[in-house]
Design a protein around this motif. Sequence first.
Motif, PDB file in Angstrom:
ATOM      1  N   ARG A 217       9.266 -15.748   0.275  1.00  0.00           N
ATOM      2  CA  ARG A 217       7.936 -16.300   1.083  1.00  0.00           C
ATOM      3  C   ARG A 217       7.589 -17.450   0.294  1.00  0.00           C
ATOM      4  NH1 ARG A 217       5.113 -10.314   2.696  1.00  0.00           N
ATOM      5  NH2 ARG A 217       7.086  -9.540   3.654  1.00  0.00           N
ATOM      6  N   GLN A 231      12.314  -5.847  -1.467  1.00  0.00           N
ATOM      7  CA  GLN A 231      11.582  -4.634  -0.815  1.00  0.00           C
ATOM      8  C   GLN A 231      12.787  -3.543  -0.742  1.00  0.00           C
ATOM      9  OE1 GLN A 231      10.366  -6.086   2.937  1.00  0.00           O
ATOM     10  NE2 GLN A 231       8.379  -6.868   2.012  1.00  0.00           N
ATOM     11  N   GLY A 507       3.981  -0.998   3.033  1.00  0.00           N
ATOM     12  CA  GLY A 507       3.013  -1.281   3.804  1.00  0.00           C
ATOM     13  C   GLY A 507       4.091  -0.992   5.255  1.00  0.00           C
ATOM     14  N   GLY A 508       3.685  -0.638   6.439  1.00  0.00           N
ATOM     15  CA  GLY A 508       4.451  -0.672   7.449  1.00  0.00           C
ATOM     16  C   GLY A 508       3.539  -0.148   8.664  1.00  0.00           C
ATOM     17  N   ARG A 511       5.941   0.179  15.581  1.00  0.00           N
ATOM     18  CA  ARG A 511       6.256  -0.748  16.251  1.00  0.00           C
ATOM     19  C   ARG A 511       5.729  -1.031  17.940  1.00  0.00           C
ATOM     20  NH1 ARG A 511       6.526  -2.290  11.081  1.00  0.00           N
ATOM     21  NH2 ARG A 511       8.260  -1.414  10.126  1.00  0.00           N
ATOM     22  N   GLY A 552       8.476   1.711  10.866  1.00  0.00           N
ATOM     23  CA  GLY A 552       9.027   1.790   9.452  1.00  0.00           C
ATOM     24  C   GLY A 552       7.957   1.196   8.444  1.00  0.00           C
ATOM     25  N   ILE A 553       8.568   0.971   7.326  1.00  0.00           N
ATOM     26  CA  ILE A 553       7.705   0.726   6.176  1.00  0.00           C
ATOM     27  C   ILE A 553       8.580  -0.323   5.224  1.00  0.00           C
ATOM     28  CG2 ILE A 553       8.342   2.569   4.711  1.00  0.00           C
ATOM     29  CD1 ILE A 553       5.434   2.798   3.998  1.00  0.00           C
TER      30      ILE A 553
END
Length: 608
Positions: A217, A231, A507-508, A511, A552-553
């Motif tokens: 990022r 991650q 975090g997740g 969806r 998900g996460i």
Amino acid sequence: MFRTHTCGELRMTDINKEITLAGWVQTVRKFGSITFVDLRDRYGITQLLFSEKLNALLDANPLGREFVLQVTGTVNERSNKNPQIPTGDIEILVHTFTILNKSATPPFTIQDDTDGGDDIRMKYRFLDLRRSAVRKNLELRYAVGRSARNYLHENNFMDIETPFLIKSTPEGARDFVVPSRMNEGQFYALPQSPQTFKQLLMVSGYDRYYQIVKCFRDEDLRADRQPEFTQIDCEMAFVEQEDILNMFEGLAKRIFKDVKNIDYTEKVERMSWENAMWTYGNDKPDTRFDMKLCNLKKPGSVFTDKSDHAALISGVDFKVFDEAETVLAIAVPGCSEYSRKQTDELTEWVKRPQIGMKGLVFIKCNADGTYKSSVDKFYPEEKLKAIAATANATAGDLILILAGAEERTRKAISDLRMYMADKLGLRKPGEFKLLWVLDFPLFEYAEEDNRWVARHHPFTSPKPDHIPVMIDNDPQISNAAEYLSHPYSGIKANAYDMVLNGNEIGGGSIRIHQRDLQEKMFAALGMDEAEQQHKFGFLLGAFEYGAPPHGGIAFGFDRFCAILGGSESIRDFIAFPKNNSGRDVMIDAPSAIDDKQLVELNIRLAGS
Ligand code: ASP
């Protein structure tokens, strides 16, 4: 054989053994005719004793710090034992030695309490990594990774790699891009996360996926960010939020057990986003201690606690409170006896530009039941008493009050709460508290563009009963000032964050798995059909071929390790980290590339 044992291995039970060790020279100490050397490797330090007989050889082949040395000798009991190290009862009486390689004098001492500053240690990170403090961090990291892999494997998750040279996966940052030589004028983006790929894997039927994976990022680096980070990325099909919370609460607990030998048996507390914001002033509260916020004015519309305490502070013509959008208080335990100097120091602290408050009001709840405040001129004692009761303060507490614009004041009081907790030792190292924060808003309003942005990412599903609100309402915001009254402000996401000691570690979300809803989402974020097709046609297409419900996460692996290791900085847990400007100062990257490469890539730099 290069070595029979490591430098951390030999004990009293090995006395009289003939052994060979190899390692680095940590220190050389000459005492009269004998020389002591501490020999170090990854496993520990062993003391070597060079007797008088070796003096001539040592003189001819002097040893220096960080030389690579091989010795053969006998294990002896030490006369002067060192209880600080596991090998401290023994030493090696050296018979022969070989210098396997010399070393230049290292630019800093390779010890726990090194004399090297941050910059020099980063430049010579390969030397810094020899220090046991750094090695222990990497060992912890390895242990966390191993524990996660074991847990996920036992729960049927499959580790599947996803590509790095891809198309943008938006997670709210800028992309790092890579030019394609073979596709002139075109670029790959490095993944901000494997988000779309893990969702595609769900469509493909791999219903439990994980990967310990690099994400990239390009964002302005705050102290605790890295442009590439790792991650623990997970996704599951045929699940609801509850399944995910249970599975990954289990993962965190397993890591606590495996890595820290902590039995974290209690259920992880759950808190709505609104409640977290209202009670602690932020969405990743440290709940190891109380000091909850008390709103002394009518709360803003986003908050659940609508109790109106305004009457407590109004009617005395104290303009600072009367004119402020928000007035927030915390009761700090046991600080009623703060001196003038200490309260002045706190006032200065909240006035710093990072906090940005104009001042601080305090009320001392004295042990004898009386009250004393910085606003005695305005507030009679019974009013102070009523405020104290509302702020849940008891005798001995110091109430701190901030007033101002809502968002800034809330952030400031939440920072002040952490500052006071640090001061009072309420954030105890070695004490761990997990928390789930749930029910985040689906959208955030971006003032500069007058449009909605996804708070998590655009693949996050709204709460099922909020889907109609999204479908039935036009996302257009006609009056920017009133975005909070737009129906989209109230839409909650099926999203969750895991918080550890005041840090978001994961975090997740559940969806979106229906094409039409995903299209509606993209449209709400301001993407027309062509843009949707260009950016995410592959995902929308996949949703037409039997996409299962899924969610998900992802855990911030570096941060999780740092917290478990009791450090503020994720850099300490990364073998080769970048500095605050995103540079690797050891290899000197990023750096210019030569003209030939630019020509091959058909890239011309602006200004050249
Ligand atoms: N891709 C998300 C992130 O990187 C995590 C997730 O939604 O699973 O934050």
